[in-house]
Structure formats: structure tokens, C-alpha cells
Design a protein around this motif. Structure first.
Motif, PDB file in Angstrom:
ATOM      1  N   ALA A  10       0.814  -1.216   0.000  1.00  0.00           N
ATOM      2  CA  ALA A  10       0.000   0.000   0.000  1.00  0.00           C
ATOM      3  C   ALA A  10       0.846   1.264   0.000  1.00  0.00           C
ATOM      4  CB  ALA A  10      -0.934   0.004   1.209  1.00  0.00           C
ATOM      5  N   ARG A 364     -12.595   1.140   2.405  1.00  0.00           N
ATOM      6  CA  ARG A 364     -12.653   1.017   0.953  1.00  0.00           C
ATOM      7  C   ARG A 364     -13.928   1.647   0.387  1.00  0.00           C
ATOM      8  NH1 ARG A 364     -10.134  -2.214  -2.701  1.00  0.00           N
ATOM      9  NH2 ARG A 364      -9.082  -3.332  -1.005  1.00  0.00           N
ATOM     10  N   ARG A 441      -7.801  -1.120  -9.539  1.00  0.00           N
ATOM     11  CA  ARG A 441      -8.182  -1.010  -8.127  1.00  0.00           C
ATOM     12  C   ARG A 441      -6.965  -1.104  -7.207  1.00  0.00           C
ATOM     13  NH1 ARG A 441     -13.747  -4.650  -7.726  1.00  0.00           N
ATOM     14  NH2 ARG A 441     -14.871  -3.519  -9.375  1.00  0.00           N
ATOM     15  N   THR A 443      -4.134  -0.612  -4.298  1.00  0.00           N
ATOM     16  CA  THR A 443      -4.266  -0.509  -2.841  1.00  0.00           C
ATOM     17  C   THR A 443      -3.412   0.614  -2.259  1.00  0.00           C
ATOM     18  OG1 THR A 443      -2.470  -2.115  -2.544  1.00  0.00           O
ATOM     19  CG2 THR A 443      -4.731  -2.967  -2.640  1.00  0.00           C
TER      20      THR A 443
END
Length: 571
Positions: A10, A364, A441, A443
Motif C-alpha cells: 500500500a 474502501r 483497483r 491498494t
């Protein structure tokens, strides 16, 4: 317990080339190919140009072709005047002056990034260790948070116009970011050097826009250090404050000693500073509530969430330092005697930093909601900008074309192939960015703000490429300045006037109008500004015990209110 639990994946940093490109596109858009615009942009350019073409007295007493403008301070205009002297022959005076705000922006952006990086790699800000390892390294975590803070800073709506103007505010907001960086260094390495750096920055802020905000920030930091019984309180008192006073008082003392034009700007400067302080009022609170929500978007929702998420670790430096700045600056905005955007501008760097530390704690679902809101809203805005430009060029849709020309009577559309190609490339880049975000998508922490910031930069770029001729036509005084100049002698005259700072600067630059200086009082020409909605036709007036006859009357086609009338003294 800390509210952050993250894997190392991340904290992948934003590609450096992409970050540099965003910063350059952001600051260069809107600075190239335009005239000085009305309000602070033209006024600031007028002060810089007067300094560059004048002598020591003009540098000590900022003025616009003889109109005293010493209220805020001279530092931003000194730097702009130096740029004009160094590069005016090559780039032209307006573009040379804009090299200063480019430098101001880069200082502010770097300061926000490094301040967030220093606080983000501290132990208090680190995420919880995972059971089987794999948590990010402190440096990687701090770097990713800094990327997020910079993206939020770039996406702040209130920064757009102010960072692209030749004004004191463009430097002021960057110095607030630099003060945050100096404070972060002081927290990380309690020593004399960062304490002196903070004092230097506070002194430079005083030379830029008065002593009220620097004093408030010093009091807030000193009180925080005392409350926490930290040794930095001693450094703030013995090093930071004296350094700030020495730097901040240098110009007022020198001007008081040398008395430029036989007077000193100290009185006007001090009166302007004291005018910033007043008791809170309902009007000030109402203005703040109505405007700060859009002015500080998208920083304030993330910043508010960050304060809530870290409420159990609220004394941690990465929260308490930017929060102290934000609270002190918010109180000053509430105490402001008059309502203006410049009171909210210093809030942006600390809010961007606070917002960055809220990114790791967001769910999220919240991140997806922010992304979709950004995509829908900013894509719609970009599409509307394109449709409006097509209407302006082709006449279809007819209603949009009529509205555009109604706001700028007499404007003739121009097609710029380079501007169109840049706008098309930016739009394609936006589509690719949205596709990447939706399909991959990712992170990484900065995913929550990359679409918000990218969309704001896209809309700004489209406006400053496709619509630049139209905006420039509406905000420039070039046309009416040349009309005025045609009704004046070539040389050997002076003009008394009541026009505002922006108009005076534009008439002096575009029309080469010779206004009365600070020490002049008698001129053969009089230029008055009033409201065009008045239907009077004063062809002969008496003012200052003298009779004047009308020579010329005019206005900008895009402004229905302003009217200018030139009179000549009756001998």
C-alpha cells in the motif's frame, strides 16, 4: 491502539515523473499567454514593474506608478522585480514577473511534501505491525503519505487562482508550508538550526503580509511546547522569536531611517496589520462557513476524518503540528475585520498534511465513494468546458454560444492549434487515469485522492488553454488602456486619478500613462473611475478648486459597471 494497519504494497510511491509532470502542468497552466488580470494579479505586477523601473525609494515604499501600496509588505514584489530586471528583456515584463509565483509554488509544494515525509516516518505515525510481518518501512510509508499530501494540496480549489497570480498571497501560502517544514524539522531534531530556520520563515512572512499571522503561529507553537513541557519552548523563545523579529523588522526600520519620498510606509503598514484584528462577528463566521467548504476542498473532509481517526493519539506530532497551525489560522480567519479569500488561503498547507494522515484509515467504501464523486463531477465539468468551447467556435449549441458572447461583447473567437492539442492530450490522459483506477483497483494510499486532484488539474488546464483568449479578453485592461493613451500627449504631462490599483497598473503598462507620483499634486489631466450605470453626462466639472473639461470616456466591453472619464484642466 493506532488506527492504521497496512501491508507494504500500500506504500508504493507515486512515480516521480508523474508527480513532477503534475506540478509543472499545474503551475504553468494559466501563466503563459495572458495579460495581467484585474484585482490582485495586475496590482501586484504594477508594484513589481514600478520597482524594476524605479529607484531605491520605490523598493522601500511599494507603489503602483505613484499610488502607495505599502500595506502588506514588499518581499513578494522585491522577488518579482528582480525577475523583471533579470529576464524582462527576454520574456517580456508580465511573463518575467510570473517567474516569481512559479518559484513560490515550487517552494510551497516541496515544503508540504517534505514536512509530511518527516512527520510520516516518525514512530508515532507508523501502522501496526502485522502478525507475520510485511508492514511498510518507515521511509516508504512517509514517502507515500507525502505524495498524498501533495496531491491534496494540488487539488485544493482555493489555491488555483492565488497560486497563479503575481501577488503577496502566492508567496504567503508557500511560506506557511515552509513554516510547517521548519516545525517538523524542529520536532524531529530539536536543535538551534531548525529553530532559527523557523524564525527566518516567520520573519519572511512578516515582510510578505504583515506580522499578525506569524505572531499567532509562534504563540500557538510556544504554547504547545509549554503545555507539553518540551525543551523546544526554550528554543522558540530564545532563538525563533528574536530571529523572526530581526528579519521582519528589517524593512520597516530601514524605511523609517531613510524616509523614501520624505515619508515612511511604517504607519500605513502598521495600520493595515492592526485592521486585521477584531472581535468575531456573525458576518465573518457566515462568510467563512459559506466559502471554506469549497475553498478547502478536497482537503477538509479528509482532514476532519484524520482528526477523528487519530483522536486517541491526538498528541502525536503528525497530528498535533498541522492541527495547531490549522486551529491558529482558523481563529485568525474568524477574527478578520473584513471577509476575503486571503484569510482562508494559509489553511491549505496544514489541512493537506492532516488529510494525508487520514488516508490510511479510510474504508474502501468511503474511498470508492470519493472516487466516483470525483469522476462524475469533474468529468461533467470537463465535458461542459469542451462543449462550451465548441459552441464558442462554431455557434452550436446556439444558446451556449449566445451566453458566451453576451458575457464578452465584441470578442472574436481564436483557434489555437497548440492549445487544442494540449487540451486533447490532457483529456485523453484523464480517461486513461480513470480507466487505470477502475480496472486495477490499486491498494496504494494515494489512490483516494489521485482522481480528485487529477480532475481539478484537468479542468484548470482546459480552462487555461481552450478558454484563455476569452478569459483574457474579459479580465484584461489592454484595450481600454490604449484608448486612453490615444487621448493623451506623447510626453511632458501627468495624470491625477482615483482609479484602483489594478486599473492604474494596467493603464501605466499598456498605455504608458504617466500618473502623478507620490510627491506630485498638480497635473493638467484628471482620470476618474465611476459607475457606468449612472446616466449623467458631466462634460465639465469642478474638483479641487479647478475646472475640468471632458476629453474622453470609455470602458471595457466585458464590464458593465466600470466607466472611465478623462478630463483636462481649464486654464
Amino acid at each position: 491502539m493506532k488506527p492504521v494497519r497496512l501491508p507494504a504494497s500500500a506504500t508504493n510511491a507515486l512515480p516521480r515523473r508523474m508527480l513532477y509532470t503534475l506540478c509543472l502542468v499545474y503551475i504553468l497552466s494559466g501563466l503563459i499567454g495572458r495579460d495581467p488580470w484585474k484585482a490582485d494579479d495586475a496590482a501586484g505586477f504594477g508594484i513589481m514593474l514600478t520597482m524594476a523601473q524605479g529607484g531605491l525609494a520605490d523598493w522601500l515604499w511599494p507603489n503602483i506608478a505613484g499610488l502607495p501600496m505599502a500595506e502588506k509588505g514588499p518581499l513578494a514584489f522585491w522577488l518579482g522585480a528582480l525577475c523583471i530586471r533579470a529576464f524582462g528583456w527576454l520574456l517580456g515584463e508580465p511573463m518575467a514577473a510570473r517567474l516569481a509565483p512559479i518559484g513560490f509554488f515550487l517552494v510551497g509544494a516541496l515544503s508540504v511534501w517534505y514536512a509530511t515525509y518527516l512527520l510520516g516516518r516518525r514512530p508515532e505515525a507508523q501502522p501496526l505491525r502485522l502478525a507475520f510481518g510485511g508492514q511498510p518501512e518507515p521511509r516508504d510509508y512517509g514517502r507515500t503519505l507525502a505524495d498524498g499530501a501533495l496531491l491534496i494540496y494540488l487539488g485544493s480549489l482555493g489555491l488555483l487562482l492565488h497560486s497563479h497570480s503575481t501577488s503577496a498571497e502566492a508567496l504567503y501560502v508557500s511560506l506557511v508550508g515552509l513554516a510547517l517544514f521548519a516545525t517538523a524539522r524542529l520536532v524531529e531534531t530539536p536543535s538551534a538550526r531548525p529553530a532559527l530556520l523557523l524564525g527566518l520563515v516567520l520573519g519572511l512572512m512578516t515582510l510578505t503580509r504583515g506580522w499578525v499571522t506569524p505572531l499567532a503561529l509562534w504563540l500557538a507553537l510556544f504554547g504547545l511546547a509549554l503545555a507539553r513541557r518540551h525543551d523546544n519552548a526554550l528554543r522558540l523563545g530564545l532563538l525563533t522569536l528574536p530571529a523572526a523579529i530581526v528579519v521582519g523588522a528589517s524593512w520597516p526600520l530601514l524605511a523609517q531611517l531613510l524616509q523614501p519620498y520624505g515619508h515612511s510606509p511604517y504607519g500605513a503598514w502598521m495600520a493595515w496589520n492592526l485592521h486585521l484584528l477584531a472581535l468575531p462577528s456573525w458576518e465573518g463566521l457566515k462568510y467563512l462557513l459559506q466559502n471554506v467548504l469549497w475553498f478547502a476542498w478536497p482537503a477538509w473532509p479528509f482532514a476532519a476524518w484524520s482528526v477523528y481517526a487519530w483522536r486517541r493519539q491526538s498528541s502525536a506530532p503528525h497530528i498535533v503540528v498541522p492541527l495547531t497551525f490549522a486551529v491558529a489560522l482558523l481563529l485568525l480567519a474568524l477574527l478578520g475585520r473584513h471577509s476575503e479569500e486571503s484569510l482562508m488561503l494559509p489553511l491549505l498547507p496544514p489541512l493537506a498534511m492532516l488529510a494525508a494522515f487520514g488516508l490510511p484509515t479510510m474504508k474502501r467504501g468511503a474511498i470508492n465513494a470519493v472516487d466516483w464523486f470525483s469522476v462524475m463531477t469533474l468529468t461533467t465539468c470537463a465535458a461542459f468546458i469542451w462543449i462550451g468551447w465548441i459552441a464558442k467556435q462554431t455557434g452550436w449549441p446556439a444558446q451556449l454560444a449566445r451566453n458566451a458572447f453576451k458575457l464578452a461583447p465584441g470578442f472574436k473567437p481564436e483557434f489555437g492549434p497548440i492549445a487544442c492539442l494540449v487540451a486533447a492530450a490532457a483529456s485523453i490522459g484523464w480517461i486513461l487515469l480513470v480507466r487505470w483506477r477502475v480496472s486495477r483497483r490499486p491498494t496504494v494510499l494515494w489512490r483516494a485522492v489521485v482522481l480528485s486532484s487529477g480532475g481539478v488539474i484537468l479542468c484548470w488546464l482546459l480552462l487555461t488553454t481552450l478558454w484563455m483568449p476569452w478569459i483574457n479578453y474579459g479580465k484584461s485592461y489592454a484595450g481600454v488602456s490604449r484608448q486612453l493613451a490615444q487621448n493623451l500627449p506623447k510626453s511632458g504631462y501627468c495624470v491625477q486619478s482615483n482609479v484602483g490599483p489594478a486599473q492604474r497598473a494596467s493603464f501605466a503598462y499598456f498605455g504608458d500613462v504617466n500618473f502623478a507620483g507620490i510627491e506630485q499634486s498638480q497635473c493638467d489631466f484628471l482620470l476618474l473611475q465611476d459607475n457606468n450605470r449612472r446616466k449623467d453626462d458631466l462634460r465639465r466639472i469642478t474638483q479641487g478648486g479647478q475646472d475640468w473639461t471632458l476629453l474622453w470616456s470609455g470602458r471595457r466591453p466585458s464590464d458593465r459597471d466600470e466607466r472611465y472619464r478623462l478630463y483636462q484642466r481649464v486654464k
